[in-house]
Motif scaffolding. Structure first.
Motif, PDB file in Angstrom:
ATOM      1  N   SER A 273     -26.359 -84.394  91.477  1.00 50.92           N
ATOM      2  CA  SER A 273     -26.962 -82.932  91.176  1.00 50.92           C
ATOM      3  C   SER A 273     -27.192 -82.804  89.680  1.00 50.92           C
ATOM      4  CB  SER A 273     -26.165 -81.932  91.822  1.00 50.92           C
ATOM      5  OG  SER A 273     -25.795 -81.982  93.114  1.00 50.92           O
ATOM      6  N   ILE A 274     -27.834 -81.660  89.124  1.00 56.47           N
ATOM      7  CA  ILE A 274     -27.808 -81.512  87.999  1.00 56.47           C
ATOM      8  C   ILE A 274     -26.682 -81.085  87.347  1.00 56.47           C
ATOM      9  CG2 ILE A 274     -28.997 -79.760  86.200  1.00 56.47           C
ATOM     10  CD1 ILE A 274     -31.380 -79.820  88.020  1.00 56.47           C
ATOM     11  N   GLY A 275     -26.259 -81.476  86.305  1.00 58.59           N
ATOM     12  CA  GLY A 275     -24.842 -81.020  85.554  1.00 58.59           C
ATOM     13  C   GLY A 275     -24.201 -82.155  84.830  1.00 58.59           C
ATOM     14  N   ASN A 276     -23.727 -81.911  83.902  1.00 60.42           N
ATOM     15  CA  ASN A 276     -22.922 -83.007  82.865  1.00 60.42           C
ATOM     16  C   ASN A 276     -21.524 -82.879  82.888  1.00 60.42           C
ATOM     17  OD1 ASN A 276     -22.456 -84.708  80.723  1.00 60.42           O
ATOM     18  ND2 ASN A 276     -22.445 -83.003  79.200  1.00 60.42           N
ATOM     19  N   ILE A 277     -20.957 -83.998  83.341  1.00 62.32           N
ATOM     20  CA  ILE A 277     -19.593 -83.838  83.555  1.00 62.32           C
ATOM     21  C   ILE A 277     -19.040 -84.477  82.328  1.00 62.32           C
ATOM     22  CG2 ILE A 277     -17.647 -85.012  84.926  1.00 62.32           C
ATOM     23  CD1 ILE A 277     -19.720 -85.298  87.269  1.00 62.32           C
TER      24      ILE A 277
END
Length: 333
Positions: free
Chosen positions: A201-205
């Motif tokens: 998904s879209i998102g920065n861990i």
């Protein structure tokens, strides 16, 4: 005078050394020798009871020659050393409760047996070189494979490391409103466990290898984050947490750009949850007075040339990169 050499009785030996016991009758001098291919080393070749070393596996022919004047007598003794070596197989890494077939060497025609030296472990047989072994607990296990023949024994050791089966828990699903960040909370595990967050998904861990971390850059919609736990040879364990972002925007119906520090701009709470947003502002006659393709909550009642617009009612159109669109009226006082 005639002489009789006696090399002694043939012997079966385990080690590569042997003390000989030859005699001469009635008297004379003697010397030990061996065929050209022999490997034996005599400590004192002229002594009947000397120590011989470096005997090879198989049959070692040792020759005792006695001499008395012109008389000679020759006798031989055979030292037989079994030619077998135990091999327990490669050391193993197993997962808790795994069952595997061992691969020691075949002892035939001799006798082979397993010994459990350390650790709780289940075995289907103690005499089968291919016995099934079950890792019943976590820790270090030690097995010894032993081959025996006429009192001669050879051994080899196998070390087995048993790893704990991994369990993954990604935490409870979350539903959040008008935000772009969220906190991930997987189960925390010590070394030697290896852990990893991942997503399509879209998102920065921010810290993908730690159980507790923040994820940024979220937009509206549902996002799946997978927590993977690995430990040695065990199959990875995974668990998924779903984070749903809803867009319940709080859009003001009026602004007052009068430099008093209150309601100076068209500030839309929750705007960041939409990702990239465009904004168009129109006057009451349909003329566009302001446009931004990446709106940052900064319209303060001015046109695209920076001139302050008169107090009036204006019409806005808000469009997000995810397809969200909303329009309405805004009063500039």
């Amino acid at each position: 005078m005639p002489i009789v050499a006696n090399a002694g009785v043939d012997q079966n030996i385990c080690a590569d050394t042997l003390t000989l016991n030859a005699t001469l009758s009635p008297m004379g001098s003697g010397i030990w020798s061996q065929p050209a291919a022999g490997t034996a080393v005599f400590s004192n070749p002229n002594a009947g009871n000397t120590l011989v070393s470096q005997l090879a596996s198989g049959s070692n022919i040792l020759i005792w020659t006695g001499t008395n004047g012109s008389c000679t007598s020759i006798d031989t003794v055979v030292a037989s050393r079994p030619s077998f070596v135990a091999s327990a197989g490669q050391d193993l890494d197993l997962c808790e409760f795994d069952t595997i077939s061992l691969s020691a060497n075949n002892p035939n025609p001799y006798n082979g047996s397993w010994q459990i030296v350390a650790g709780p472990i289940g075995m289907s047989s103690l005499t089968n070189e291919n016995a099934l072994v079950t890792a019943t607990d976590v820790g270090s296990m030690v097995l010894v494979w032993e081959i025996d023949h006429i009192g001669c024994t050879t051994r080899d050791t196998m070390n087995i490391e048993v790893y704990e089966s991994p369990i993954a828990n990604a935490g409870l699903d979350q539903t959040l409103t008008s935000v772009t960040t969220a906190n991930l909370q997987g189960n925390s595990l010590p070394s030697p466990f290896v852990t990893q967050w991942s997503t399509s998904s879209i998102g920065n861990i921010l810290n993908p290898t730690t159980a507790s971390t923040e994820v940024t850059g979220l937009v509206s919609g549902q996002h799946a984050f997978v927590w993977t736990v690995q430990n040695g040879p065990c199959a990875p364990a995974t668990d998924t947490v779903l984070i749903s972002i809803t867009n319940e925007l709080q859009i003001p119906n009026a602004i007052s750009p009068n430099q008093d520090g209150k309601n100076e701009t068209f500030f839309i709470q929750g705007l960041e949850s939409l990702g990239t947003v465009s904004l168009e502002i129109f006057n009451r006659w349909g003329g566009m007075i302001f446009e931004s393709t990446d709106y940052q909550n900064d319209w303060a009642g001015r046109n695209m040339n920076g001139a302050q617009m008169p107090d009036d009612t204006y019409y806005y159109v808000l469009k997000a990169s995810d397809g969200f669109e909303q329009a309405g009226f805004i009063l500039s006082l």
